[in-house]
Design a protein around this motif. Sequence first.
Motif, mmCIF file in Angstrom:
data_model
loop_
_atom_site.group_PDB
_atom_site.id
_atom_site.type_symbol
_atom_site.label_atom_id
_atom_site.label_comp_id
_atom_site.label_asym_id
_atom_site.label_seq_id
_atom_site.Cartn_x
_atom_site.Cartn_y
_atom_site.Cartn_z
ATOM 1 N N ARG A 189 0.867 -1.177 0.000
ATOM 2 C CA ARG A 189 0.000 0.000 0.000
ATOM 3 C C ARG A 189 0.908 1.231 0.000
ATOM 4 O O ARG A 189 1.706 1.406 0.926
ATOM 5 C CB ARG A 189 -0.926 -0.006 1.212
ATOM 6 C CG ARG A 189 -1.836 -1.244 1.271
ATOM 7 C CD ARG A 189 -2.844 -1.138 2.411
ATOM 8 N NE ARG A 189 -3.600 -2.356 2.592
ATOM 9 C CZ ARG A 189 -4.696 -2.702 1.892
ATOM 10 N NH1 ARG A 189 -5.132 -1.871 0.943
ATOM 11 N NH2 ARG A 189 -5.320 -3.834 2.124
ATOM 12 N N VAL A 190 0.758 2.048 -1.017
ATOM 13 C CA VAL A 190 1.686 3.161 -1.252
ATOM 14 C C VAL A 190 0.925 4.477 -1.181
ATOM 15 O O VAL A 190 -0.079 4.670 -1.879
ATOM 16 C CB VAL A 190 2.359 3.028 -2.635
ATOM 17 C CG1 VAL A 190 3.338 4.171 -2.861
ATOM 18 C CG2 VAL A 190 3.059 1.679 -2.756
ATOM 19 N N GLY A 191 1.413 5.395 -0.347
ATOM 20 C CA GLY A 191 0.802 6.708 -0.251
ATOM 21 C C GLY A 191 0.907 7.476 -1.553
ATOM 22 O O GLY A 191 1.862 7.328 -2.320
ATOM 23 N N GLY A 192 -0.083 8.332 -1.797
ATOM 24 C CA GLY A 192 -0.152 9.064 -3.053
ATOM 25 C C GLY A 192 0.983 10.026 -3.283
ATOM 26 O O GLY A 192 1.194 10.476 -4.407
ATOM 27 N N GLY A 193 1.766 10.345 -2.245
ATOM 28 C CA GLY A 193 2.892 11.251 -2.396
ATOM 29 C C GLY A 193 4.242 10.570 -2.437
ATOM 30 O O GLY A 193 5.279 11.246 -2.453
ATOM 31 N N ALA A 194 4.270 9.244 -2.475
ATOM 32 C CA ALA A 194 5.541 8.509 -2.467
ATOM 33 C C ALA A 194 6.216 8.568 -3.829
ATOM 34 O O ALA A 194 5.579 8.762 -4.865
ATOM 35 C CB ALA A 194 5.307 7.054 -2.070
ATOM 36 N N THR A 195 7.515 8.383 -3.829
ATOM 37 C CA THR A 195 8.287 8.253 -5.068
ATOM 38 C C THR A 195 8.692 6.795 -5.255
ATOM 39 O O THR A 195 8.729 6.002 -4.301
ATOM 40 C CB THR A 195 9.550 9.129 -5.038
ATOM 41 O OG1 THR A 195 10.400 8.684 -3.974
ATOM 42 C CG2 THR A 195 9.191 10.598 -4.845
ATOM 43 N N TRP A 196 9.032 6.464 -6.494
ATOM 44 C CA TRP A 196 9.398 5.071 -6.776
ATOM 45 C C TRP A 196 10.697 4.666 -6.103
ATOM 46 O O TRP A 196 10.895 3.496 -5.778
ATOM 47 C CB TRP A 196 9.478 4.840 -8.280
ATOM 48 C CG TRP A 196 8.131 4.697 -8.907
ATOM 49 C CD1 TRP A 196 7.538 5.549 -9.796
ATOM 50 C CD2 TRP A 196 7.188 3.644 -8.675
ATOM 51 N NE1 TRP A 196 6.287 5.087 -10.138
ATOM 52 C CE2 TRP A 196 6.051 3.919 -9.464
ATOM 53 C CE3 TRP A 196 7.189 2.507 -7.877
ATOM 54 C CZ2 TRP A 196 4.927 3.091 -9.479
ATOM 55 C CZ3 TRP A 196 6.076 1.680 -7.893
ATOM 56 C CH2 TRP A 196 4.968 1.966 -8.674
ATOM 57 N N GLY A 197 11.595 5.609 -5.867
ATOM 58 C CA GLY A 197 12.807 5.273 -5.133
ATOM 59 C C GLY A 197 12.497 4.815 -3.726
ATOM 60 O O GLY A 197 13.073 3.830 -3.231
ATOM 61 N N ALA A 198 11.571 5.509 -3.051
ATOM 62 C CA ALA A 198 11.179 5.118 -1.702
ATOM 63 C C ALA A 198 10.500 3.754 -1.701
ATOM 64 O O ALA A 198 10.706 2.943 -0.782
ATOM 65 C CB ALA A 198 10.252 6.180 -1.107
#
Length: 409
Positions: free
Chosen positions: A63-72
């Motif tokens: 589950r990925v927050g809408g403000g995350a980057t692919w590096g994170a």
Amino acid sequence: MDATQTLRPRTAADIAALVRRAGSQPVTVIAGGHGPWSHLPAEGMRIDLSAMDAVQVEDTLVRVGGGATWGAVADALAGHGLAISSGDTRSVGVGGLTLGGGIGWMVRAWGLASDQLVGAQVVTAAGDVVEASADENPDLFWALRGGGGNFGIVTRFDFPAHRLPGIAFGEYLIGDEADRGAVLRALRDVLRDAPRELTVTFMDVPAMDPSAPAGARLAAVWADADPGALESVLAPVTSLDGVVGDVSTPAYREILMEAPQPPDPDAAPPGFLGGNGLFRELDDALIDRLVAFRATYPASVIFLRSLGGAFGDVAQEDSPFPAREATWFAMAAGFDVPGMLDEATRTAILADADAIAAGRLAEYGNFAPSERPDAVPGMFTEAAYRRLRETKARWDPQNVFRRNHNIPA
């Protein structure tokens, strides 16, 4: 409201309240990464999701927050032996890339980033917080898988990650003495029958910054830690004169690039003159045009990525993303820096780019950096565009979310 204000909410409820407050004003969403919408003149409300960047791993569901980057995301998954087909740059936002499709390093092995999406939490234009999946609000879910940011603010993306014990990664420099056309023809021929474990990128660029010198490069990913397999399948390309490089076995997260840094980090990125396309075949005429474009204009770039494999497994009607029969993505563009190009050169670049794009099946919206309403229908099939407009009419009839490649109701 201050038209230049950027708001950074921390929860979906905060965003819902902001959207209700905005009313019918346009809402610009910055979803964690770089991109043209970050630099648009302010209008209406501007919401930056960078504070909502959590990455939660539940077995293989991420589950990925809408403000995350692919590096994170790649960093969070590395310790679990997992990966998701993502963009190739660490600073790219999960939101923008996924909503526009998402052609990445594993596109032939696993498909687009949007193909992997199984659920999302969305704040609608009415200020409601809803879930979207194949079973819940399925029309909205369908539109999110390639239709762009037209339908709401996605505050959480749900992906089933893939087990990935390792990869093989080939990096090759294409020397000035190399025949670039011959390299691309050999690469095309390899990919016609290559296993889907292989995805390749070819890029020929001017100097970007000290970390990104000028020149042509080939990068290849094999979705398994088997350098011998990668070397064997690429041998017809790597045996050509002027092609020099080697194969390593890094972690997946280590192959995500850092974006070149401009001299002024607060300045808008340079404009581009040119275009891109999803092509059924990388034929000789297209190769010749691409090579000639790069040779003719010193401040230009050509970029190609292989498709096929899992990308082509998805039925056309199952998502808005076009051209599932395409086997290559290609872009050709000149840098449009103020004072650099005279009008005759600008006209010539546009004409040559149009000739390259003439044979495409569709344009890829994530590589179309400006707002061009007349171009948006060409980013979808006719049937998908009709369905997207119907979905827009239901979920955003006042076109609140219009700072994007806009689909009107």
